[in-house]
Design an enzyme around this catalytic site. Structure first.
Site, short mmCIF file in Angstrom:
data_model
loop_
_atom_site.label_atom_id
_atom_site.label_comp_id
_atom_site.label_asym_id
_atom_site.label_seq_id
_atom_site.Cartn_x
_atom_site.Cartn_y
_atom_site.Cartn_z
N GLU A 1 -11.62 -1.05 5.98
CA GLU A 1 -10.73 -1.83 6.69
C GLU A 1 -11.46 -2.85 7.69
OE1 GLU A 1 -8.20 0.05 9.67
OE2 GLU A 1 -9.75 1.44 10.12
N HIS B 1 -13.39 15.36 -11.56
CA HIS B 1 -12.04 15.03 -12.47
C HIS B 1 -11.95 13.43 -12.58
CE1 HIS B 1 -11.15 19.52 -12.20
NE2 HIS B 1 -11.22 19.22 -10.90
N GLY C 1 9.74 -8.73 14.17
CA GLY C 1 10.50 -8.19 13.55
C GLY C 1 11.15 -8.84 12.49
N ARG D 1 -3.55 -7.27 18.49
CA ARG D 1 -2.57 -6.65 17.75
C ARG D 1 -2.42 -7.39 16.22
NH1 ARG D 1 1.29 -4.00 20.97
NH2 ARG D 1 2.77 -3.92 19.03
#
Ligand code: F6R
Length: 607
Positions: free
Chosen positions: A487, A503, A100, A27
């Protein structure tokens, strides 16, 4: 992002905590720690850096049978030994781990300082430990409840106390948490992977709930102390699925297992004989879905790219206006959403904070909400009104691969399912479903030629800038190919709709610069050949992804990676595969840590 593991039982806790932390490593983290409890003492071992550093310091033979462990991904304060979790209060009798962020930690810190309580670390978590201690009067659960009433923000926490050595208290509000149910033991974790070696029976905690956990008993309440009962559920994942199984990296394993993963995703849901689709998760809301005036697909990163493919599919097959929105923008805009709008959240983990918040916002404005999620029991899966799971097993590699193809496959099935109830003819549906049924085998054929992608990566490995171009259904694939490369290999890459190149970005093209162009057969083919010519005229080296049998393209591109033929709307399921492989090999060739890229976390549970 941060990971939580806790254990209370009869076995020594240390090896169980370390093993759990190892399962959570994927994680993303920058420090780790454990706390072991016995009456009158909490022993904390923690350090910045990899788990192996902390493991060497830990006493694997320690007799304590209760403990908590954490992998931290720094938010409040640098990734140092001091800031690593668990955090003790000043007396050393309370230890807390926390995923958190608290929003009012500065105010609480000042409040504590006025009372003479000084924190050692810069973390918001230590503030909570101090508060719990302040309220502690012999009942840990009550003290945690009181302390949590003082904090605002998102959290999943596990707490132990040296005066109640056989208890772990856990609570969640905005962060995932589950309880693993074993024989004479319980675990608490932020991810099923952390408990799977011990039990597949879990209780998913809902937001705003607390649990008091001992070896033999779990009592659950809301944060306001109202008792709640939750079912024990079976985790579908097997231990094999969270192990490398002979592969060097999880990313490669997950790329290679896509044929099987897609078969699992499609199994029982599509019927090639009559072109029908059965999606059990949508049965109850099919009427509402067919009457929807508008769909908004939302997600982040790779999931957003899959959603963008979904937008094209929905518009073509359902003929209902569809938009794709970054969840991080949707949640803070003032979007026009009413009860005619269906918001579909696309998320592998089901825990991405922005996606979850966008969903909650959409729900509050009256939208019907659906989830296209992999992790069963996750916050998004529980928050949505209905949905369709990916069923591709755990995705451990930080770079999302099999989840992308499964997300596109699910959105394709949804588009056909709803399309048939609107404008899609039976024969078009049959052609679509027959093509979808062939995809797993076709992915397998592409993977059989995986060496070609390695050769391309090798040839251009020194280039620091790559461009990815696509049109129509393959424009999101160009974005996804560029994201994969940057990544994990840290090479700068940009994905563009091919026509946008002139562009501005065309100014970037210089002699030899690798430009990956998705140039498969279909309505956009001639236009994309023009784009290839424009790149060549500026000296760029074209790496084309083309349809098998296309010899013309070989005359225009330096390299061609072929994919089997399929209908245009399903091409992303095939064209993304060589791009995943190029990114993987580029990262390996550059010596990057493919499964744990710098600064990245697998599930982004904070803003
Ligand atoms: C990229 C990647 C991320 C995720 C994004 C959303 O390879 O994995 O961009 O796609 O963080 O995550 P989920 O799908 O879990 O909501």
């Amino acid at each position: 992002m941060c990971g939580i593991i806790g254990y209370v039982g009869r076995r020594p806790a240390t090896p169980i905590l370390i093993e759990g932390l190892r399962r959570l490593e994927y994680r993303g983290y920058d420090s780790t720690g454990i706390a072991l409890v016995k009456r009158g003492n909490i022993a904390v071992t923690k350090s910045a850096g990899r788990l192996s550093v902390m493991e060497q310091m830990a006493d694997m033979k320690a007799p304590q049978t209760t403990g908590i462990g954490h992998t931290r991904w720094a938010t409040h304060g640098a990734p140092t030994d001091v800031n690593a979790h668990p955090h003790l209060d000043s007396t050393g009798r309370i230890a807390v781990i926390h995923n958190g962020q608290f929003d009012n930690d500065r105010a609480l810190r000042t409040y504590l300082e006025r009372q003479g309580i000084k924190c050692k670390s810069e973390t918001d978590t230590e503030v909570l430990a101090q508060l719990i201690n302040k309220f502690y009067q012999g009942d840990l659960e009550q003290a945690v409840r009181q302390a949590l009433s003082e904090v605002s923000g998102a959290y999943a926490i596990a707490v132990v106390c040296s005066e109640e050595p056989d208890v772990v208290v856990a609570a969640r509000k905005g962060g995932p948490l589950l309880i693993g149910v074993g024989k004479g033991e319980h675990l608490v974790a932020s991810d099923p992977a952390a408990v799977l070696a011990h039990t597949s029976q879990v209780v998913y905690m809902s937001d705003g709930e607390m649990a008091r956990i001992t070896s033999d008993h779990v009592s659950m309440t809301t944060l306001d102390a109202i008792p709640v009962t939750r079912e024990v559920e079976e985790v579908e994942w097997s231990l094999d699925e969270i192990e490398l199984g002979g592969y060097e990296h999880f990313m490669l394993k997950e790329i290679m297992e896509q044929p099987g993963a897609l078969e699992n995703c499609l199994r029982g849901r599509i019927h090639a004989k009559d072109g029908s689709v059965h999606l059990g998760g949508l049965v109850d809301c099919t009427r509402e879905l067919t009457r929807a005036k508008r769909f908004i697909l939302t997600g982040c990163g790779t999931a957003w790219h899959a959603a963008l493919v979904g937008e094209y599919l929905f518009e073509e097959l359902i003929r209902t206006p569809t938009e794709t929105e970054y969840a991080s923008e949707l949640r803070y805009r003032n979007p026009v959403i009413d009860d005619g709008t269906v918001v579909i959240a696309v998320s592998q983990s089901g825990e991405t904070a922005d996606t979850l918040a966008a969903l909650v916002e959409a729900k509050s404005r009256g939208a019907l909400t659906l989830g296209v999620v992999n992790a069963v029991g996750s916050s998004i899966a529980r928050e949505t009104d209905a949905g369709v799971f990916l069923h591709v097993g755990p995705e451990i590699g930080v770079a999302s691969t099999k989840a992308f193809t499964a997300q596109v496959a699910v959105l394709a099935m949804m588009a056909c399912y709803l399309g048939r109830r609107k404008h899609l003819s039976p024969s078009s549906a049959m052609q679509f479903i027959a093509s979808l049924a062939r995809i797993p085998q076709q992915v397998s054929e592409i993977l059989g030629n995986a060496d070609e992608a390695r050769a391309v990566a090798q040839k251009y490995i020194e280039f620091e800038n790559w461009l990815y171009l696509g049109r129509g259904y393959n424009y999101p694939v160009a974005l996804e190919g560029a994201l994969k490369l940057k990544e994990i290999s840290y090479i700068h890459a940009e994905g563009l709709p091919a026509a946008e190149m002139k562009h501005g970005p065309i100014a970037l093209i210089h002699e030899g610069m690798p430009v990956v162009v998705i140039a498969t057969a279909g309505t956009q083919y001639d236009r994309i050949l023009n784009n290839i010519a424009q790149v060549r005229a500026r000296g760029g080296s074209v790496i084309a992804i083309a349809t098998e049998g296309d010899r013309e393209i070989a005359r225009m591109a330096e390299h061609v990676l072929y994919v089997p033929d399929t209908i245009e709307s399903l091409q992303p399921l095939l064209t993304v595969i060589p791009l995943q492989l190029i990114a993987y090999h580029a990262a390996v060739l550059r010596g990057c840590n493919v499964d744990k890229p710098r600064n990245l976390a697998k599930s982004v549970t904070v803003e």
